[in-house]
Design a protein around this motif. Structure first.
Motif, PDB file in Angstrom:
ATOM      1  N   LEU A 166      22.846   4.571 -11.561  1.00 31.22           N
ATOM      2  CA  LEU A 166      24.081   5.153 -11.034  1.00 31.22           C
ATOM      3  C   LEU A 166      23.851   5.821  -9.675  1.00 31.22           C
ATOM      4  N   LEU A 167      22.688   6.458  -9.518  1.00 30.65           N
ATOM      5  CA  LEU A 167      22.366   7.074  -8.225  1.00 30.65           C
ATOM      6  C   LEU A 167      22.250   6.028  -7.124  1.00 30.65           C
ATOM      7  N   VAL A 168      21.644   4.884  -7.449  1.00 28.51           N
ATOM      8  CA  VAL A 168      21.503   3.814  -6.461  1.00 28.51           C
ATOM      9  C   VAL A 168      22.882   3.286  -6.067  1.00 28.51           C
ATOM     10  N   VAL A 169      23.742   3.042  -7.043  1.00 26.13           N
ATOM     11  CA  VAL A 169      25.098   2.552  -6.756  1.00 26.13           C
ATOM     12  C   VAL A 169      25.875   3.578  -5.940  1.00 26.13           C
ATOM     13  N   TRP A 170      25.730   4.843  -6.308  1.00 23.42           N
ATOM     14  CA  TRP A 170      26.397   5.934  -5.594  1.00 23.42           C
ATOM     15  C   TRP A 170      25.949   5.987  -4.129  1.00 23.42           C
ATOM     16  N   GLU A 171      24.658   5.881  -3.896  1.00 22.38           N
ATOM     17  CA  GLU A 171      24.116   5.921  -2.532  1.00 22.38           C
ATOM     18  C   GLU A 171      24.669   4.765  -1.694  1.00 22.38           C
ATOM     19  N   ALA A 192      28.374   5.329  -0.882  1.00 19.78           N
ATOM     20  CA  ALA A 192      28.594   6.350   0.148  1.00 19.78           C
ATOM     21  C   ALA A 192      28.213   5.844   1.527  1.00 19.78           C
ATOM     22  N   ARG A 193      27.135   5.095   1.609  1.00 15.43           N
ATOM     23  CA  ARG A 193      26.668   4.612   2.908  1.00 15.43           C
ATOM     24  C   ARG A 193      27.542   3.487   3.461  1.00 15.43           C
ATOM     25  N   THR A 194      28.134   2.698   2.573  1.00 18.46           N
ATOM     26  CA  THR A 194      28.968   1.586   3.029  1.00 18.46           C
ATOM     27  C   THR A 194      30.431   1.978   3.208  1.00 18.46           C
ATOM     28  N   GLY A 195      30.774   3.228   2.863  1.00 19.93           N
ATOM     29  CA  GLY A 195      32.138   3.699   3.050  1.00 19.93           C
ATOM     30  C   GLY A 195      33.069   3.393   1.895  1.00 19.93           C
ATOM     31  N   LEU A 196      32.550   2.897   0.786  1.00 18.83           N
ATOM     32  CA  LEU A 196      33.406   2.636  -0.374  1.00 18.83           C
ATOM     33  C   LEU A 196      33.954   3.933  -0.960  1.00 18.83           C
ATOM     34  N   VAL A 197      33.210   5.014  -0.821  1.00 19.12           N
ATOM     35  CA  VAL A 197      33.707   6.333  -1.209  1.00 19.12           C
ATOM     36  C   VAL A 197      33.619   7.231   0.028  1.00 19.12           C
ATOM     37  N   THR A 198      34.509   8.216   0.093  1.00 25.39           N
ATOM     38  CA  THR A 198      34.537   9.118   1.242  1.00 25.39           C
ATOM     39  C   THR A 198      33.346  10.060   1.184  1.00 25.39           C
ATOM     40  N   ALA A 199      32.526  10.046   2.204  1.00 22.70           N
ATOM     41  CA  ALA A 199      31.310  10.862   2.212  1.00 22.70           C
ATOM     42  C   ALA A 199      31.619  12.351   2.161  1.00 22.70           C
ATOM     43  N   ARG A 200      32.779  12.763   2.703  1.00 21.24           N
ATOM     44  CA  ARG A 200      33.123  14.188   2.684  1.00 21.24           C
ATOM     45  C   ARG A 200      33.453  14.663   1.274  1.00 21.24           C
TER      46      ARG A 200
END
Length: 278
Positions: A35-40, A43-51
């Motif tokens: 899950l941490l790998v998917v989350w990272e 976040a890096r590809t912009g699929l989720v808002t980094a803020r």
């Protein structure tokens, strides 16, 4: 040649349990790491808002900063102190009440119905009343944690005492054990598996209650750290606080299970469970 073959077989048999033990130790962490790998990646590809959901590496950087300046250790120790003082008070009272009501029928008649009624009141709903009673200092937080852990330990202790085989108690009485020895040698050891289950449930309620209790005008603790970070939109610190709570809960559960391994070696059901794992 025979000696070499035998040595090779022995070495292979020794490696298999080691690999099995290694896998059993790593397996519980496989899903969180995935899950941490998917989350990272998200976040890096912009699929989720980094803020709103910073990458794990950003949270790791916040962890390192707070570790270096000492704030993380300070707040963690403050929270742990509150949690275990509440556990000692509420858990101790729950254990004593469970033993007394389990052993003595008049005590059950007097106490159990009242305890069951109070148990159905969400203890976090008492926060406004607790503030009126104790203010916003340490006493209020410790009281809430004590209430949260009391009921799981009480119920499981009561159940454990009541489900002791009457024939074992009768046989112990025939062998001349007085009431004190009967409680110490037969009833409490027999109720121990249920008591430890209650302890594991209580540890979960302990951290859950503490998260909310530390939002009551605290000046330290992980809850204070996360609330303060929220004011400044430091989402990485907020998530760090949540992760620390999760790790503390996991650590407490691991400690409880290690205690279980030590004190329940004699228990037939535990021996069967351990045998099935081998």
């Amino acid at each position: 040649m025979v000696d070499v073959s035998v040595a090779g077989i022995a070495t292979g048999e020794a490696r298999r349990p080691n690999l099995k033990n290694l896998w059993s130790g790593l397996a519980p962490w496989a899903l969180p790491l995935a899950l941490l790998v998917v989350w990272e990646i998200a976040a890096r590809t912009g699929l989720v808002t980094a803020r709103l959901m910073p990458a794990p590496t950003t949270i790791a950087a916040a962890f390192w900063r707070s570790l270096l300046d000492g704030s993380l250790l300070f707040h963690t120790l403050a929270s742990t102190r509150r949690a275990f003082i509440g556990l000692a008070i509420g858990g101790g009272l729950g254990f004593v009440a469970g033993v007394v009501t389990g052993l003595w029928k008049p005590a059950e008649t007097l106490l159990d119905s009242t305890v069951q009624m109070v148990r159905n009141i969400p203890h976090l709903a008492l926060i406004p009343l607790v503030i009126l009673w104790f203010g916003i200092d340490e006493t209020a937080k410790i009281f809430l944690v004590s209430i949260g852990v009391f009921f799981p330990i009480y119920i499981n202790t009561f159940y454990g005492v009541r489900t002791i085989d009457p024939q074992i108690v009768e046989m112990a009485s025939v062998y001349g054990l007085d009431r004190r020895a009967l409680i110490r040698r037969i009833i409490l050891p027999g109720a121990l598996p249920s008591i430890l289950v209650g302890l594991r449930y209580a540890l979960g309620f302990m951290w859950l209650t503490l998260i909310v209790a530390e939002t009551i005008s605290s000046t330290n603790g992980i809850g204070y750290m996360t609330m303060n970070a929220r004011e400044f939109l430091q989402t990485d610190v907020v998530l760090l606080g949540i992760i620390v709570y999760a790790l503390l809960g996991k650590f407490a559960d691991v400690v409880t299970r290690s205690i279980e391994k030590r004190v329940l070696v004699w228990h037939p059901a535990y021996q069967l469970k351990q045998g099935g794992r081998q």
